[in-house]
Design a protein around this motif. Structure first.
Motif, PDB file in Angstrom:
ATOM      1  N   UNK A  21       0.868  -1.167   0.000  1.00 49.76           N
ATOM      2  CA  UNK A  21       0.000   0.000   0.000  1.00 49.76           C
ATOM      3  C   UNK A  21       0.906   1.219   0.000  1.00 49.76           C
ATOM      4  N   UNK A  22       0.654   2.159  -0.884  1.00 47.82           N
ATOM      5  CA  UNK A  22       1.454   3.375  -0.925  1.00 47.82           C
ATOM      6  C   UNK A  22       0.544   4.583  -0.668  1.00 47.82           C
ATOM      7  N   UNK A  23       1.074   5.561   0.026  1.00 45.20           N
ATOM      8  CA  UNK A  23       0.293   6.755   0.358  1.00 45.20           C
ATOM      9  C   UNK A  23       0.649   7.871  -0.609  1.00 45.20           C
ATOM     10  N   UNK A  24      -0.381   8.413  -1.254  1.00 48.72           N
ATOM     11  CA  UNK A  24      -0.195   9.530  -2.174  1.00 48.72           C
ATOM     12  C   UNK A  24       0.153  10.779  -1.379  1.00 48.72           C
ATOM     13  N   UNK A  25       1.025  11.604  -1.925  1.00 46.63           N
ATOM     14  CA  UNK A  25       1.349  12.867  -1.267  1.00 46.63           C
ATOM     15  C   UNK A  25       0.111  13.743  -1.219  1.00 46.63           C
ATOM     16  N   UNK A  26       0.065  14.640  -0.260  1.00 49.43           N
ATOM     17  CA  UNK A  26      -1.086  15.527  -0.092  1.00 49.43           C
ATOM     18  C   UNK A  26      -1.217  16.584  -1.158  1.00 49.43           C
ATOM     19  N   UNK A  27      -0.130  16.842  -1.920  1.00 53.14           N
ATOM     20  CA  UNK A  27      -0.164  17.908  -2.915  1.00 53.14           C
ATOM     21  C   UNK A  27      -0.316  17.408  -4.353  1.00 53.14           C
ATOM     22  N   UNK A  28      -0.628  16.115  -4.547  1.00 53.81           N
ATOM     23  CA  UNK A  28      -0.858  15.600  -5.902  1.00 53.81           C
ATOM     24  C   UNK A  28      -2.323  15.772  -6.268  1.00 53.81           C
ATOM     25  N   UNK A  29      -2.614  15.816  -7.565  1.00 56.35           N
ATOM     26  CA  UNK A  29      -3.987  16.098  -7.996  1.00 56.35           C
ATOM     27  C   UNK A  29      -4.935  14.901  -7.834  1.00 56.35           C
ATOM     28  N   UNK A  30      -4.477  13.709  -8.109  1.00 57.65           N
ATOM     29  CA  UNK A  30      -5.344  12.540  -8.005  1.00 57.65           C
ATOM     30  C   UNK A  30      -5.192  11.853  -6.658  1.00 57.65           C
ATOM     31  N   UNK A  31      -6.268  11.761  -5.930  1.00 56.37           N
ATOM     32  CA  UNK A  31      -6.329  11.041  -4.659  1.00 56.37           C
ATOM     33  C   UNK A  31      -5.279  11.506  -3.639  1.00 56.37           C
ATOM     34  N   UNK A  32      -5.186  12.821  -3.381  1.00 54.83           N
ATOM     35  CA  UNK A  32      -4.188  13.315  -2.419  1.00 54.83           C
ATOM     36  C   UNK A  32      -4.395  12.717  -1.027  1.00 54.83           C
ATOM     37  N   UNK A  33      -3.313  12.246  -0.440  1.00 54.02           N
ATOM     38  CA  UNK A  33      -3.333  11.707   0.912  1.00 54.02           C
ATOM     39  C   UNK A  33      -3.944  10.332   1.059  1.00 54.02           C
ATOM     40  N   UNK A  34      -4.416   9.750  -0.034  1.00 51.11           N
ATOM     41  CA  UNK A  34      -5.055   8.432   0.024  1.00 51.11           C
ATOM     42  C   UNK A  34      -4.010   7.327  -0.122  1.00 51.11           C
ATOM     43  N   UNK A  35      -4.324   6.198   0.463  1.00 46.34           N
ATOM     44  CA  UNK A  35      -3.508   4.989   0.277  1.00 46.34           C
ATOM     45  C   UNK A  35      -4.063   4.252  -0.930  1.00 46.34           C
ATOM     46  N   UNK A  36      -3.164   3.833  -1.790  1.00 47.44           N
ATOM     47  CA  UNK A  36      -3.557   3.199  -3.045  1.00 47.44           C
ATOM     48  C   UNK A  36      -2.598   2.056  -3.368  1.00 47.44           C
ATOM     49  N   UNK A  37      -2.977   1.291  -4.354  1.00 48.61           N
ATOM     50  CA  UNK A  37      -2.059   0.333  -4.949  1.00 48.61           C
ATOM     51  C   UNK A  37      -1.364   1.051  -6.108  1.00 48.61           C
ATOM     52  N   UNK A  38      -0.159   0.647  -6.470  1.00 49.99           N
ATOM     53  CA  UNK A  38       0.526   1.294  -7.596  1.00 49.99           C
ATOM     54  C   UNK A  38      -0.334   1.234  -8.864  1.00 49.99           C
ATOM     55  N   UNK A  39      -0.374   2.337  -9.580  1.00 53.88           N
ATOM     56  CA  UNK A  39      -1.193   2.408 -10.786  1.00 53.88           C
ATOM     57  C   UNK A  39      -0.673   3.485 -11.717  1.00 53.88           C
ATOM     58  N   UNK A  40      -1.167   3.463 -12.937  1.00 48.75           N
ATOM     59  CA  UNK A  40      -0.819   4.496 -13.896  1.00 48.75           C
ATOM     60  C   UNK A  40      -1.538   4.276 -15.210  1.00 48.75           C
ATOM     61  N   UNK A  41      -1.385   5.228 -16.101  1.00 45.33           N
ATOM     62  CA  UNK A  41      -2.047   5.174 -17.399  1.00 45.33           C
ATOM     63  C   UNK A  41      -1.196   4.415 -18.415  1.00 45.33           C
ATOM     64  N   UNK A  42      -1.886   3.775 -19.335  1.00 44.80           N
ATOM     65  CA  UNK A  42      -1.229   3.141 -20.477  1.00 44.80           C
ATOM     66  C   UNK A  42      -0.855   4.262 -21.445  1.00 44.80           C
ATOM     67  N   UNK A  43       0.414   4.296 -21.827  1.00 41.67           N
ATOM     68  CA  UNK A  43       0.886   5.337 -22.735  1.00 41.67           C
ATOM     69  C   UNK A  43       0.792   4.869 -24.178  1.00 41.67           C
ATOM     70  N   UNK A  44       0.799   5.832 -25.092  1.00 44.74           N
ATOM     71  CA  UNK A  44       0.736   5.547 -26.519  1.00 44.74           C
ATOM     72  C   UNK A  44       1.847   4.572 -26.899  1.00 44.74           C
TER      73      UNK A  44
END
Length: 171
Positions: A21-44
């Motif tokens: 479980x990783x905690x998002x920084x409070x100053x990021x736009x998506x899910x600030x301060x939330x605990x999440x699983x690693x994720x990201x967008x598929x790039x071109x």
């Protein structure tokens, strides 16, 4: 108006019965301060397995086994621009617990027991992915990573032989 669609990949990383479980920084736009699983967008130019491998390396630095399992999917519409996102969630097995996380987006990490997920400030519904991961682990539902992406076969115009397929059926 053209609707924008994105595809995301999420990794539930298992190591010795625990999940990362990783905690998002409070100053990021998506899910600030939330605990999440690693994720990201598929790039071109990537398929989902290539994107998942890249995101795992960028966000965790972990050594990952070559077996993956597709656990679940999700869909949501972004409020700010009404774009649509489809997400695929994969179970992966870490070969060690030595995380080198991306400190531009994350402030901390920890390995948690699956039953403890509800005690964390996370994104709604993450416990459903954990349920699926527990089921897959219990029933040994691993698929080799290179089987999950057929991009190599398509790009190189390769094929699997009839004999190989017959052999798979017999074993």
């Amino acid at each position: 108006m053209t609707t924008k669609h994105t595809i995301s990949v999420t990794a539930i990383i298992e190591y010795q019965g625990n999940f990362l479980f990783i905690k998002r920084r409070g100053d990021v736009s998506n899910f600030p301060g939330k605990r999440v699983f690693p994720w990201g967008k598929v790039e071109l130019g990537e398929d989902v397995i290539q994107a998942l491998s890249r995101e795992l390396d960028e966000e965790t630095g972990l050594q990952i086994a070559e077996n993956y399992t597709l656990l679940s999917s999700y869909q949501f519409t972004r409020e700010e621009d009404q774009s649509s996102s489809i997400g695929l969630v994969f179970l992966v097995h870490a070969l060690n617990d030595e995380v080198v996380f991306d400190d531009e987006s994350f402030s901390e990490y920890e390995w948690i027991q699956p039953e403890d997920i509800l005690e964390y400030d996370s994104i709604y519904g993450m416990e459903a992915h954990v349920r699926n991961a527990i089921y897959a682990l219990k029933h040994h539902q691993w698929i080799p990573r290179d089987w999950m992406s057929i991009t190599h076969y398509q790009t190189n115009k390769e094929s699997i032989t009839k004999e190989y397929l017959k052999e798979l059926q017999q074993n």
